[in-house]
Design a protein around this motif. Structure first.
Motif, PDB file in Angstrom:
ATOM      1  N   GLU A  48       0.836  -1.207   0.000  1.00 54.03           N
ATOM      2  CA  GLU A  48       0.000   0.000   0.000  1.00 54.03           C
ATOM      3  C   GLU A  48       0.870   1.257   0.000  1.00 54.03           C
ATOM      4  O   GLU A  48       0.581   2.240   0.674  1.00 54.03           O
ATOM      5  CB  GLU A  48      -0.944  -0.006   1.210  1.00 54.03           C
ATOM      6  N   SER A  49       1.948   1.212  -0.790  1.00 51.98           N
ATOM      7  CA  SER A  49       2.920   2.307  -0.826  1.00 51.98           C
ATOM      8  C   SER A  49       3.273   2.647  -2.268  1.00 51.98           C
ATOM      9  O   SER A  49       4.378   2.347  -2.754  1.00 51.98           O
ATOM     10  CB  SER A  49       4.189   1.920  -0.051  1.00 51.98           C
ATOM     11  N   PRO A  50       2.345   3.248  -3.011  1.00 54.44           N
ATOM     12  CA  PRO A  50       2.631   3.577  -4.404  1.00 54.44           C
ATOM     13  C   PRO A  50       3.725   4.634  -4.526  1.00 54.44           C
ATOM     14  O   PRO A  50       3.795   5.566  -3.729  1.00 54.44           O
ATOM     15  CB  PRO A  50       1.296   4.115  -4.925  1.00 54.44           C
ATOM     16  N   ALA A  51       4.578   4.457  -5.514  1.00 56.27           N
ATOM     17  CA  ALA A  51       5.603   5.454  -5.804  1.00 56.27           C
ATOM     18  C   ALA A  51       4.952   6.592  -6.589  1.00 56.27           C
ATOM     19  O   ALA A  51       4.500   6.396  -7.713  1.00 56.27           O
ATOM     20  CB  ALA A  51       6.734   4.824  -6.601  1.00 56.27           C
ATOM     21  N   LEU A  52       4.927   7.758  -5.974  1.00 62.69           N
ATOM     22  CA  LEU A  52       4.262   8.908  -6.592  1.00 62.69           C
ATOM     23  C   LEU A  52       5.195   9.725  -7.464  1.00 62.69           C
ATOM     24  O   LEU A  52       4.756  10.369  -8.417  1.00 62.69           O
ATOM     25  CB  LEU A  52       3.654   9.798  -5.508  1.00 62.69           C
ATOM     26  N   SER A  53       6.474   9.738  -7.130  1.00 64.22           N
ATOM     27  CA  SER A  53       7.442  10.498  -7.919  1.00 64.22           C
ATOM     28  C   SER A  53       8.815   9.891  -7.760  1.00 64.22           C
ATOM     29  O   SER A  53       9.125   9.255  -6.744  1.00 64.22           O
ATOM     30  CB  SER A  53       7.468  11.967  -7.482  1.00 64.22           C
ATOM     31  N   LEU A  54       9.639  10.092  -8.773  1.00 61.67           N
ATOM     32  CA  LEU A  54      11.022   9.619  -8.795  1.00 61.67           C
ATOM     33  C   LEU A  54      11.890  10.793  -9.214  1.00 61.67           C
ATOM     34  O   LEU A  54      11.715  11.336 -10.318  1.00 61.67           O
ATOM     35  CB  LEU A  54      11.165   8.461  -9.785  1.00 61.67           C
ATOM     36  N   THR A  55      12.829  11.178  -8.348  1.00 61.71           N
ATOM     37  CA  THR A  55      13.612  12.393  -8.580  1.00 61.71           C
ATOM     38  C   THR A  55      15.087  12.122  -8.343  1.00 61.71           C
ATOM     39  O   THR A  55      15.456  11.500  -7.344  1.00 61.71           O
ATOM     40  CB  THR A  55      13.155  13.531  -7.640  1.00 61.71           C
ATOM     41  N   ARG A  56      15.914  12.604  -9.257  1.00 59.97           N
ATOM     42  CA  ARG A  56      17.355  12.521  -9.057  1.00 59.97           C
ATOM     43  C   ARG A  56      17.773  13.502  -7.962  1.00 59.97           C
ATOM     44  O   ARG A  56      17.403  14.664  -7.974  1.00 59.97           O
ATOM     45  CB  ARG A  56      18.072  12.862 -10.367  1.00 59.97           C
ATOM     46  N   LYS A  57      18.553  12.996  -7.008  1.00 62.93           N
ATOM     47  CA  LYS A  57      19.096  13.827  -5.940  1.00 62.93           C
ATOM     48  C   LYS A  57      20.581  13.513  -5.800  1.00 62.93           C
ATOM     49  O   LYS A  57      20.960  12.490  -5.232  1.00 62.93           O
ATOM     50  CB  LYS A  57      18.370  13.571  -4.614  1.00 62.93           C
ATOM     51  N   GLY A  58      21.435  14.393  -6.325  1.00 62.99           N
ATOM     52  CA  GLY A  58      22.868  14.155  -6.279  1.00 62.99           C
ATOM     53  C   GLY A  58      23.227  12.895  -7.046  1.00 62.99           C
ATOM     54  O   GLY A  58      22.853  12.724  -8.211  1.00 62.99           O
ATOM     55  N   ALA A  59      23.930  11.984  -6.396  1.00 67.02           N
ATOM     56  CA  ALA A  59      24.327  10.728  -7.031  1.00 67.02           C
ATOM     57  C   ALA A  59      23.270   9.645  -6.882  1.00 67.02           C
ATOM     58  O   ALA A  59      23.449   8.539  -7.402  1.00 67.02           O
ATOM     59  CB  ALA A  59      25.641  10.241  -6.437  1.00 67.02           C
ATOM     60  N   GLY A  60      22.178   9.946  -6.147  1.00 69.66           N
ATOM     61  CA  GLY A  60      21.156   8.944  -5.897  1.00 69.66           C
ATOM     62  C   GLY A  60      19.780   9.398  -6.340  1.00 69.66           C
ATOM     63  O   GLY A  60      19.626  10.264  -7.211  1.00 69.66           O
ATOM     64  N   TRP A  61      18.758   8.820  -5.707  1.00 74.07           N
ATOM     65  CA  TRP A  61      17.370   9.047  -6.104  1.00 74.07           C
ATOM     66  C   TRP A  61      16.486   9.203  -4.876  1.00 74.07           C
ATOM     67  O   TRP A  61      16.785   8.658  -3.811  1.00 74.07           O
ATOM     68  CB  TRP A  61      16.860   7.857  -6.932  1.00 74.07           C
ATOM     69  N   GLU A  62      15.401   9.930  -5.051  1.00 72.51           N
ATOM     70  CA  GLU A  62      14.345  10.017  -4.037  1.00 72.51           C
ATOM     71  C   GLU A  62      13.028   9.562  -4.641  1.00 72.51           C
ATOM     72  O   GLU A  62      12.665   9.948  -5.754  1.00 72.51           O
ATOM     73  CB  GLU A  62      14.209  11.443  -3.515  1.00 72.51           C
ATOM     74  N   ILE A  63      12.334   8.730  -3.876  1.00 70.49           N
ATOM     75  CA  ILE A  63      11.015   8.253  -4.279  1.00 70.49           C
ATOM     76  C   ILE A  63      10.026   8.649  -3.189  1.00 70.49           C
ATOM     77  O   ILE A  63      10.217   8.306  -2.021  1.00 70.49           O
ATOM     78  CB  ILE A  63      10.990   6.720  -4.452  1.00 70.49           C
ATOM     79  N   ARG A  64       8.996   9.351  -3.579  1.00 71.64           N
ATOM     80  CA  ARG A  64       7.963   9.761  -2.615  1.00 71.64           C
ATOM     81  C   ARG A  64       6.760   8.834  -2.711  1.00 71.64           C
ATOM     82  O   ARG A  64       6.335   8.440  -3.799  1.00 71.64           O
ATOM     83  CB  ARG A  64       7.530  11.206  -2.859  1.00 71.64           C
ATOM     84  N   THR A  65       6.239   8.474  -1.541  1.00 69.74           N
ATOM     85  CA  THR A  65       5.007   7.714  -1.425  1.00 69.74           C
ATOM     86  C   THR A  65       4.005   8.574  -0.654  1.00 69.74           C
ATOM     87  O   THR A  65       4.361   9.649  -0.175  1.00 69.74           O
ATOM     88  CB  THR A  65       5.253   6.382  -0.694  1.00 69.74           C
ATOM     89  N   PRO A  66       2.760   8.162  -0.493  1.00 70.72           N
ATOM     90  CA  PRO A  66       1.808   9.002   0.219  1.00 70.72           C
ATOM     91  C   PRO A  66       2.247   9.393   1.625  1.00 70.72           C
ATOM     92  O   PRO A  66       1.923  10.483   2.092  1.00 70.72           O
ATOM     93  CB  PRO A  66       0.540   8.140   0.248  1.00 70.72           C
ATOM     94  N   GLU A  67       2.981   8.533   2.310  1.00 72.33           N
ATOM     95  CA  GLU A  67       3.356   8.823   3.690  1.00 72.33           C
ATOM     96  C   GLU A  67       4.851   8.724   3.949  1.00 72.33           C
ATOM     97  O   GLU A  67       5.272   8.797   5.106  1.00 72.33           O
ATOM     98  CB  GLU A  67       2.638   7.850   4.635  1.00 72.33           C
ATOM     99  N   GLY A  68       5.652   8.568   2.884  1.00 72.46           N
ATOM    100  CA  GLY A  68       7.064   8.359   3.136  1.00 72.46           C
ATOM    101  C   GLY A  68       7.963   8.848   2.017  1.00 72.46           C
ATOM    102  O   GLY A  68       7.513   9.307   0.957  1.00 72.46           O
ATOM    103  N   LEU A  69       9.260   8.732   2.279  1.00 72.68           N
ATOM    104  CA  LEU A  69      10.297   9.131   1.327  1.00 72.68           C
ATOM    105  C   LEU A  69      11.418   8.097   1.385  1.00 72.68           C
ATOM    106  O   LEU A  69      11.904   7.752   2.477  1.00 72.68           O
ATOM    107  CB  LEU A  69      10.845  10.518   1.671  1.00 72.68           C
ATOM    108  N   VAL A  70      11.834   7.592   0.218  1.00 75.67           N
ATOM    109  CA  VAL A  70      12.954   6.669   0.121  1.00 75.67           C
ATOM    110  C   VAL A  70      14.117   7.399  -0.547  1.00 75.67           C
ATOM    111  O   VAL A  70      13.942   8.017  -1.606  1.00 75.67           O
ATOM    112  CB  VAL A  70      12.588   5.422  -0.708  1.00 75.67           C
TER     113      VAL A  70
END
Length: 430
Positions: free
Chosen positions: A209-231
């Motif tokens: 129940e954690s859909p990936a809402l966005s995928l963004t390049r951050k420096g050398a890595g990535w950020e993925i936002r979900t409704p209640e979290g950030l990877v």
């Protein structure tokens, strides 16, 4: 048009297995990981399992629940190989890569059953082989040629006469075929759940129940936002197959999402179980719009076929599937249809799985064209070996190529379906 395939969800009788739903929590808050995997189907789970066993700490984001997409909605057939025969792979990719691909896809069913045994996945596996049956005399030479190519590579395949196909399946409609002993069947949703259980035990982190809402390049890595979290991830694998709309530009437009439809009878009496698709053997036809069939572990006759383009069922195609069951197995059809369901799978225009690396640290793997259990397992392991050990993938990395006519996919594909129906009636092979 009918209902959305997603309305079937947990009601599938595949869910009644010894592998319970994982009931993993949704992602909340911020977390860091070596590899973030978007998609809790076969591809994502196999990759996560192998990465965790290699000492990494992968994290899997699943928008609904493990096996929600094609992984939990298919017919449970474990078939090695591609739609391309070995000689076609050699011609297309050359001798070195071609042989490596033949070895990879030829061993894809082994990869599945090895994982099941090693992790004691309770998914009712039965390895009685796959019959590809010729639906016409005109289709038979192509079937025999395919069998010959695998025989020449040391696989113990068998050529079957019309009577032999009938004896092994209980239907006399086919004109012969071949039997591949590498193949088998299983409960696909239970297999997905067992992979998830094994991945968690090995050290992977899994969130439902954690859909990936966005995928963004951050420096050398990535950020993925979900409704209640950030990877925050060093690397990302997108493994959403036909359910990845909107996350990566052009990706959804590079594949064709189509429905795979299935029906299952009520459990059959013992005498019919002994005659109709007995012993765990699975079968598919040579038609372009082929039916595929097997007997489930609880004695039901399960028959599947290709459905409509997009997420909505076409009731006419479901009715045609039920008519096909009555034509092929009239004795089983008399016991009635107990379950009907469907789900989206991803077709590719070239008939091959697609491996993309659009940016450093970002990979995409999808498009199994109806052979997802075996291929996703073998290719998920391949990607894990690349991420964990730097091994060069056997499958070539290709750019994402959106189809120019993707917005017109429904009328284009429907025209193609009518053309294939005509070819099937004329008896051509797939």
């Amino acid at each position: 048009m009918g209902r959305s395939a997603d309305s079937y969800d947990r009601a599938l009788w595949w869910g009644a297995s010894d592998e319970p739903a994982l009931a993993a929590p949704p992602l909340r808050g911020t977390t860091d990981t070596d590899v973030a995997i978007v998609g809790g189907g076969f591809t994502g789970l196999v990759t996560a399992l192998h990465l965790a066993e290699a000492g990494l700490a992968p994290l899997v984001l699943e928008a609904r629940h493990v096996g929600f997409g094609a992984s939990g909605r298919n017919g449970g057939q474990v078939i090695p190989g591609l739609k391309y025969d070995p000689e076609a792979l050699l011609q297309k990719f050359g001798p070195d890569r071609g042989r490596a691909l033949i070895d990879l896809v030829g061993g894809a069913a082994d990869a599945v059953f090895d994982l099941i045994e090693r992790h004691r996945i309770r998914c009712a596996p039965r390895r009685a082989g796959w019959i590809q049956a010729a639906h016409s005399e005109r289709a038979l030479p192509a079937v025999l040629n395919r069998a010959r190519q695998w025989q020449e590579r040391g696989v113990g395949v068998s050529i079957l006469s019309r009577d032999e196909v009938a004896a092994r399946t209980g239907t006399s409609l086919y004109h012969g075929g071949w039997h591949d002993p590498r193949a088998g069947g299983l409960n696909p949703l239970a297999y997905a759940r067992g992979l998830g259980r094994a991945a968690i035990a090995a050290g992977a982190h899994l969130f439902e129940e954690s859909p990936a809402l966005s995928l963004t390049r951050k420096g050398a890595g990535w950020e993925i936002r979900t409704p209640e979290g950030l990877v925050r991830a060093k690397r990302v694998l997108i493994a959403t197959n036909a359910y990845g709309e909107g996350l990566l530009p052009g990706l959804a437009q590079s594949i064709l999402p189509v429905q795979s439809m299935l029906v299952a009878t009520a459990p059959l009496p013992e005498d019919l179980r002994a005659r109709l698709m007995p012993g765990g053997v699975v079968l598919s036809e040579t038609r372009k719009l082929a039916f595929y069939m097997r007997q489930s572990d609880d004695g039901r006759l399960v028959l599947g076929g290709r459905g409509a383009v997009g997420p909505m069922e076409d009731g006419r195609l479901m009715a045609a599937l039920e008519a096909g069951l009555a034509r092929i197995f009239p004795e089983a059809a008399r016991f009635g249809i107990a379950q009907r369901w469907s789900g989206q799978l991803a077709l590719t225009l070239d008939g091959l799985p697609h491996l993309h690396a659009p940016e450093p640290g970002l990979q995409v793997l999808l498009g199994y064209n109806g052979r997802g259990i075996a291929l996703a397992t073998a290719l998920g392991r391949m990607v894990a070996n690349h991420l964990a050990h730097g091994e060069e993938p056997v499958f070539p990395v290709t750019p994402i190529r959106p189809l120019a006519w993707h917005r017109l996919r429904e009328p284009v594909m429907n025209a193609g379906i009518r053309w294939y129906w005509l070819k099937d009636r004329m008896g051509f092979a797939s």
